[in-house]
Design a protein around this motif. Structure first.
Motif: not given
Length: 241
Positions: A11-20, A45-52, A66-70
């Protein structure tokens, strides 16, 4: 006959940076922060980057997570210059188990960026400098701001006085007047230790200082590479489980 053990699916995990960030009602501030988050995403580009956002804007931290992928392995990076209530309480309460990195400051990269803003504003050798910080009732955030004053002092090779726009002392207006009284013939320059345009930046410009630098970010300008590097450094240095 020996039965081969059935392999468990990977099960692969997705590396995610949430910039708050704090959030702002200023259109220029919102544009500047969007540009920073976009630049961080483009640099990795290898990271998922989201804002909060902690306040004012949506999504808030819980909604962003909560909106991030499993199976997302999220690290929250506060786009905040010092570690006060928002980092130690708000983000700690809302992180839902995600890692929370250090605030952006204090850091020598920020001191060099403040130096760039001062040069851009026409810094003179005789100018008296006041570092304008937002202010906080949390002594840890106040300490971080004074530490940035020391780092900017070392970078410039001349004294820097720290002043706070709200919630802490000395107030920025008082710090400006103190510098003016000590050198009546010199210019007083306010160095804006503020991330983006908005309410506090407007207050920083409202003092009697002769010059006020622009904020670290600006609308319709590329995000400074040093800030992009710092955000990614905060992400990378956070310990993984």
């Amino acid at each position: 006959m020996t039965l081969l053990a059935e392999r468990s699916p990977v099960v692969e995990t997705t590396a995610t940076l949430v910039a708050v960030s704090h959030g702002t009602s200023s259109p220029e501030g919102r544009e500047a922060l969007r540009a920073l988050v976009a630049a961080v995403a483009a640099a990795r580009p290898d990271l998922t980057v989201r804002a909060g956002f902690v306040d004012v804007q949506q999504p808030d931290v819980r909604a962003a997570l909560a909106a991030l992928a499993p199976r997302s392995e999220a690290v929250i990076v506060p786009l905040l210059l010092s570690a006060g209530y928002h980092v130690h309480v708000d983000l700690a309460d809302q992180s839902a188990g995600a890692l929370v990195s250090k605030a952006l400051g204090p850091d020598d990269r920020l001191a060099r960026l403040l130096h760039d803003r001062l040069l851009e504003a026409g810094l003179r050798s005789t100018d008296r400098i006041v570092l304008a910080c937002a202010g906080s009732s949390d002594p840890r955030a106040v300490h971080d701001c004074h530490e940035m004053g020391l780092r900017l002092t070392r970078t410039l090779g001349r004294p820097v006085r720290v002043g706070f726009i709200a919630a802490a002392g000395p107030r920025l207006t008082d710090a400006v007047e103190t510098e003016r009284s000590q050198a009546p013939d010199a210019r007083v320059v306010v160095s804006s230790y503020l991330l983006a345009p908005g309410y506090f930046a407007d207050l920083a410009r409202a003092t009697t200082a002769d010059v006020t630098t622009r904020t670290l970010l600006a609308a319709h300008r590329p995000a400074p590479p040093a800030l992009v590097e710092l955000v990614l450094h905060r992400y990378q240095e956070s310990p993984r489980t």
